[in-house]
Design a protein around this motif. Structure first.
Motif: not given
Length: 615
Positions: A218-220, A225-226, A229-231
């Motif tokens: 997620a960090i990579a 991701l943002q 809108g997949a958060a």
């Protein structure tokens, strides 16, 4: 990491292999361990003196009402001195065993990290970064707990238990046998605990590894991701994994709560009651229905020893939770170490000029599904060769084979007339350099990123930066070559990162330079700098460039066009453009159409990094 078992307890063979790993790591410390064991035996013997001295006080002074102050002071002083020396010995051995633990874990971590660095690229095609990091850090940390806590506590407890049983046998061997019944009872409890807790422990460690992998992933990809809108979906997936980890830990803790301290406390009470009952039976059978003074002293000693016997057993069983986790962690580490390393190349040949030959090369990542089909290609030393083609044409696969990331069979790959496998690893990596599409930069200075750990002088580093057209912008940084670039080169633009990567490749004075989509994501001005660099290097070293942006290889001596793993066309830019309806001509026209449509730039030398069939 698909091939590595994640959610099951280690089998018997895996446990043996894990224990063998732990023993190998501690092997250099065996002389120190033997000395520590001897000191623990001395400490246990001194501790066993306490109840014996208490028995002597009861037998000789308390019941007979003998108030010999000097003798009583001697017994009291002996007990204090014995207890002090035993405590000092245990303190010293705790420090020594902690040193053994730290050095053993240091060896394991260095071995695991070095092993990962030597694994073939095919392994990383299926590896998950977060799980690898978890094995190198979390799992080896659990192994450290084994050495620091479990090893010392269990050694100390076993030696203490043995000393107490021997002393009790000297006092009354029949009662000692009764107390010794604790040992098989504890073994049974531990066996039941192991059967119940092993699956929970294995699942817990595996799910922790999955949690690490999801966080790293997620960090990579946080920007993507943002933006998508997949958060919430990622948070939901993480919550599901975390709930599984909670359930496995709860099962493990439930087994601990039922089978460790409470069960042994119950055994302690039962054994104490049994010993007192036996002494009561003796009193009933004795003359007058009373115990002798000697028997009262023995009763005191046995009551004291039962508490001291049960405590080591409790400590041993309480450590089985840590032991179970450590064995599971060691089994996971050992599974990683069992991954076959890339075979070392024979060190007979050397790269002198950098001429490359590809002969009847066929290769596929999976059996029966070849990506390359019978390629034949000659690249003379000092030649600038571009390789282009649509997605899936085999460009990156060919480059990976030329870099020895995979073994090429059937067919052969030669450098200066020698098979690639005949060149020693050090010589090959020194003679062959790679500039990847996504530059890898350390969280270090520009100088350190160019040197990459090699013993290069400042003059060599600056010369490489000049050749890569990076010297001027590096000097504009706040501290010049000593400016920290941040994690992943966060302080630099994408094009500047790529120039640093090119300077790093050139700093080793390679004979062959590979560029893998090196201009795919840079701006037009940086691309012109790269083209200037390649032009200056032409004739000095062999250049093989996989091109996403076809303008990068426009001036190449030869352009090789791949199509479905075969060479479809080859020749200089002008000759290929002259082929009406040719594949290369269509690729150029299509890319130019995309450029003209998307950013109204009429120059074919400055297309933007939009998706193109040239990949």
């Amino acid at each position: 990491m698909a091939p590595l078992p994640e959610h099951r307890p280690p089998a018997q063979r895996e446990r043996r292999a894990a224990l063998a790993l732990l023993l190998r790591a501690a092997a250099p410390e065996l002389p120190l361990l033997r000395g520590a064991l001897l000191w623990l035996v001395l400490a246990a013997g001194l501790e066993a003196l306490g109840p014996v001295l208490g028995k002597a006080f009861i037998d000789r002074h308390l019941l007979p009402r003998d108030a010999d102050a000097l003798a009583i002071a001697g017994l009291l002083g002996g007990a204090l001195v014995a207890g002090w020396i035993a405590s000092w010995l245990r303190y010293g051995q705790l420090l020594r065993l902690a040193g053994v633990a730290m050095r053993s874990v240091q060896r394991i971590r260095e071995r695991v990290y070095g092993h990962v660095l030597r694994l073939p690229m095919a392994f990383f095609d299926r590896a998950i970064t977060g799980q690898l990091v978890s094995r190198v850090t979390n799992d080896t940390e659990a192994v450290k707990t084994l050495y620091v806590q479990v090893l010392f506590v269990m050694l100390d407890s076993v030696v203490t238990l043995g000393g107490m049983l021997v002393t009790m046998a000297l006092l009354d061997w029949r009662l000692m046998l009764v107390v010794a019944l604790l040992v098989p009872a504890v073994v049974g409890i531990v066996w039941i605990y192991q059967r119940l807790s092993a699956p929970a422990v294995a699942a817990s460690r595996a799910l922790r590894s999955d949690l690490n992998a999801q966080v790293a992933e997620a960090i990579a990809g946080m920007a993507t991701l943002q933006a998508a809108g997949a958060a919430p979906r990622f948070a939901e997936r993480y919550a599901g994994t975390n709930a599984g980890h909670y359930r496995s830990r709860r099962l493990e803790l439930r087994a601990n709560a039922w089978l460790l301290r409470p069960a042994l406390d119950l055994l302690n009470v039962a054994m104490l009651g049994a010993v007192i009952a036996l002494f009561g039976l003796r009193a009933d059978g004795a003359a007058g229905g009373q115990l002798s003074a000697v028997e009262v002293g023995v009763l005191y000693a046995f009551v004291s020893y039962i508490a001291r016997v049960v405590e080591p057993l409790i400590q041993i069983t309480m450590q089985f939770s840590q032991l179970q986790q450590a064995v599971v962690a060691a089994a996971r580490v050992n599974t990683l170490l069992d991954e076959a390393e890339a075979p070392p190349a024979q060190a007979a040949g050397q790269v002198t000029a950098g001429a490359l030959s590809v002969r009847q090369l066929t290769f596929g990542y999976q059996p029966g599904r070849p990506v390359l089909h019978g390629l034949d290609l000659e690249i003379p030393a000092g030649r600038f060769t571009g390789i282009v083609g649509a997605t899936g044409s085999g460009k990156s696969t060919l480059l990976s084979l030329l870099l020895r990331f995979y073994e090429a069979t059937p067919g052969s790959l030669l450098i200066d007339g020698q098979p690639l496998g005949r060149i020693g690893d050090d010589d090959f990596r020194a003679a062959v350099a790679l500039v990847p599409q996504d530059p890898f930069l350390l969280a270090a200075s520009a100088r350190e990123n160019i040197a990459m750990g090699r013993p290069l002088s400042d003059a060599q580093i600056e010369a490489a930066a000049r050749d890569a057209q990076a010297h001027d912008f590096i000097l504009r940084l706040p501290q010049g070559y000593d400016t920290p670039l941040g994690e992943g080169g966060a302080r630099l633009a994408v094009g500047e990162k790529q120039l640093i990567a090119i300077a790093r490749a050139l700093a080793g004075a390679p004979r062959v330079l590979f560029l893998d989509e090196a201009t795919a994501h840079i701006d037009s001005e940086t691309e012109r700098l790269v083209q200037r660099t390649l032009g200056a290097l032409r004739g000095r070293i062999t250049i093989v460039a996989i091109a996403h942006r076809l303008s990068t290889i426009r001036e190449a001596d030869e352009i090789v066009v791949l199509n479905h793993g075969r060479i479809a066309e080859r020749g200089p830019h002008e000759a290929l453009m002259a082929l009406d309806g040719g594949l290369y001509q269509r690729l150029v026209q299509l890319q130019q159409l995309v450029v003209d449509t998307d950013d109204d730039d009429e120059s074919p030398a400055a297309p933007q990094p939009t998706p193109s069939p040239a990949r």
